[in-house]
Design a protein around this motif. Structure first.
Motif, PDB file in Angstrom:
ATOM      1  N   GLN A 207      19.189  64.311  -2.095  1.00  0.00           N
ATOM      2  CA  GLN A 207      19.668  65.690  -2.152  1.00  0.00           C
ATOM      3  C   GLN A 207      20.872  65.781  -3.079  1.00  0.00           C
ATOM      4  OE1 GLN A 207      20.491  68.478   1.373  1.00  0.00           O
ATOM      5  NE2 GLN A 207      22.558  67.835   0.799  1.00  0.00           N
TER       6      GLN A 207
ATOM      7  N   PHE B 236       9.322  68.606  -3.210  1.00  0.00           N
ATOM      8  CA  PHE B 236      10.478  69.025  -4.012  1.00  0.00           C
ATOM      9  C   PHE B 236      10.880  70.417  -3.560  1.00  0.00           C
ATOM     10  CE2 PHE B 236      12.133  71.524  -7.605  1.00  0.00           C
ATOM     11  CZ  PHE B 236      13.287  70.794  -7.856  1.00  0.00           C
TER      12      PHE B 236
ATOM     13  N   HIS C 188      13.866  73.464  -4.236  1.00  0.00           N
ATOM     14  CA  HIS C 188      15.005  74.004  -4.985  1.00  0.00           C
ATOM     15  C   HIS C 188      15.416  75.324  -4.340  1.00  0.00           C
ATOM     16  CE1 HIS C 188      17.697  74.987  -8.305  1.00  0.00           C
ATOM     17  NE2 HIS C 188      17.161  76.199  -8.297  1.00  0.00           N
TER      18      HIS C 188
ATOM     19  N   ASN D 185      18.934  70.865  -4.697  1.00  0.00           N
ATOM     20  CA  ASN D 185      17.658  70.233  -4.994  1.00  0.00           C
ATOM     21  C   ASN D 185      17.454  69.075  -4.026  1.00  0.00           C
ATOM     22  OD1 ASN D 185      16.912  71.731  -7.465  1.00  0.00           O
ATOM     23  ND2 ASN D 185      18.720  70.738  -8.329  1.00  0.00           N
TER      24      ASN D 185
ATOM     25  N   LYS E 217      23.369  75.640  -5.564  1.00  0.00           N
ATOM     26  CA  LYS E 217      22.030  75.288  -6.039  1.00  0.00           C
ATOM     27  C   LYS E 217      21.708  73.897  -5.476  1.00  0.00           C
ATOM     28  CE  LYS E 217      23.025  77.662 -10.391  1.00  0.00           C
ATOM     29  NZ  LYS E 217      23.142  77.513 -11.869  1.00  0.00           N
TER      30      LYS E 217
END
Length: 420
Positions: free
Chosen positions: A396, A344, A346, A370, A368
């Motif tokens: 994504q 993961f 971020h 992820n 932003k």
């Protein structure tokens, strides 16, 4: 203290009972503290009954009492290799080969052992991956087909043409990797070369990548540090798109706990061939840790948090320089028949300057992103030695205050990996 008894009855012979011999010798150990032959036999018995650290201690004492004790030196080299002290074992074996009194049959065995041990200092691995699947956003297009423009402060909707909308389709990925590892005393040198390609149902989104890395690791069982350098070239539809030169330094201090922490700094010089005004120098400063989650060591977790900064190299880049932070979690679980990994990521970035008067009233771009990656690997010998089945899922989602940079992408791949 009684005198050390004669040791002829305790010579191992051709088929020794090492366990019994070790117990018998232990009974008069204190009587033979100055006898090199005793500790050579006692150390051999300990070595062959799994008492590695005790064997090393006894064999070292034997050689201290008599450096010319060849039997002790033979077993001492073997004990060192079993303890993971590769270069110390090679050095001890070299001393044996320098002796003029070594019998020819034993010399050939020691020579063969030395060649096998030296081969452990270098290793080359080749890897080929062939995977196929589906990707719902091959060209990294925005989520929305309508983009809001603000040329005079009033919003105007602009419909994206077909070529700028998300294109989905089947993909075929091929990857060839060569790895070479070279060990020297206290250091490890790693070399990597990689070539990968992605073909798809849309020729405009076909990719090819060429990269190489060098990594130097120095340290021991406590603290260590590593230095890396490399380059990448990315091609889109046969034309050069991006080139990067990167470097990094990582330090891992000694740790008494189950987790190993580290600190790192990295940089990348980025060059965009078609749009040179996007060139930048990206730097990264981070810290992380690697831990087994449970006592069985089947679960491992690596966590890292970093500060990011991308400096514009040519004045006038839209948004100017940008900075932000990133957090990454890597998880690995060893199953009975395979390995499951997940990652993961971020990342948050913010431009120093307004991006464009045409978008969001010239606001500074904030993004932003992820990403989530799952991969399962399992041995698949039906496809040949070293073959593995691979299943990968990637997702994504990028949010932004500017609609043009709101993207989403999902891909699924299945394939085979060969290592040889």
């Amino acid at each position: 203290m009684a005198a050390c008894p004669g040791l002829d009855p305790y010579q191992p012979g051709s088929d020794p009972d090492w366990e019994t011999l070790r117990f018998r010798l232990a009974e008069f150990r204190l009587d033979c503290l100055d006898n090199s032959e005793f500790f050579a036999i006692y150390g051999a018995a300990q070595l062959n009954t799994g008492q590695l650290s005790e064997a090393i201690e006894s064999l070292e004492l034997s050689l201290l009492l008599n450096p010319e004790n060849g039997a002790a030196l033979i077993d001492y080299a073997q004990a060192l290799i079993q303890d993971g002290q590769l270069f110390a074992a090679i050095s001890a074996n070299d001393l044996l080969l320098e002796r003029e009194d070594i019998p020819p049959n034993l010399a050939s065995q020691v020579t063969e052992r030395q060649e096998n041990w030296r081969s452990l200092t270098r290793q080359t691995i080749w890897q080929v991956d062939v995977t196929g699947g589906f990707d719902d956003n091959l060209n990294g297009a925005p989520k929305q087909d309508l983009i809001t423009l603000t040329p005079s402060g009033e919003p105007i909707l602009l419909a994206l043409s077909e070529e700028f909308r998300a294109a989905s389709g089947g993909i075929l990925n091929m990857r060839a990797v060569g790895r070479h590892r070279l060990l020297t005393a206290g250091r490890q040198h790693n070399f990597l070369g990689e070539l990968r390609s992605r073909t798809s149902t849309t020729s405009e989104t076909e990719l090819a990548q060429l990269g190489a890395r060098y990594n130097l690791v120095q340290g021991g069982r406590s603290s260590s540090w590593s230095v890396s350098a490399g380059f990448d070239h990315l091609y889109l539809s046969g034309k050069p798109l991006f080139s990067g030169i990167s470097g990094s330094v990582r330090f891992s201090p000694s740790s008494s706990g189950r987790c190993q922490r580290y600190y790192g700094v990295a940089f990348q010089r980025q060059h965009w061939h078609e749009r040179g005004q996007l060139d930048g120098l990206e730097s990264k400063l981070g810290l992380g840790g690697n831990c087994p989650i449970f006592s069985d060591n089947k679960h491992r977790l690596n966590a890292e948090i970093s500060y990011l900064h991308n400096t514009e190299l040519k004045q006038g880049r839209q948004g100017g320089s940008r900075e932000g932070w990133q957090v990454v979690f890597d998880w690995e679980y060893t199953l009975r028949r395979g390995v499951l990994t997940a990652q993961f990521n971020h990342t948050r970035l913010r431009d120093r300057l307004g991006y464009s008067p045409l978008l969001a009233l010239n606001a500074r771009r904030v993004s932003k992103r992820n990403t989530l990656l799952f991969q399962y690997r399992q041995s698949m010998p039906v496809f040949g030695p070293g073959a593995q089945f691979i299943a990968t899922m990637y997702y994504q989602d990028q949010l932004s205050n500017i609609e043009l940079f709101r993207t989403r992408d999902t891909s699924v791949e299945l394939g085979i990996r060969w290592q040889f």
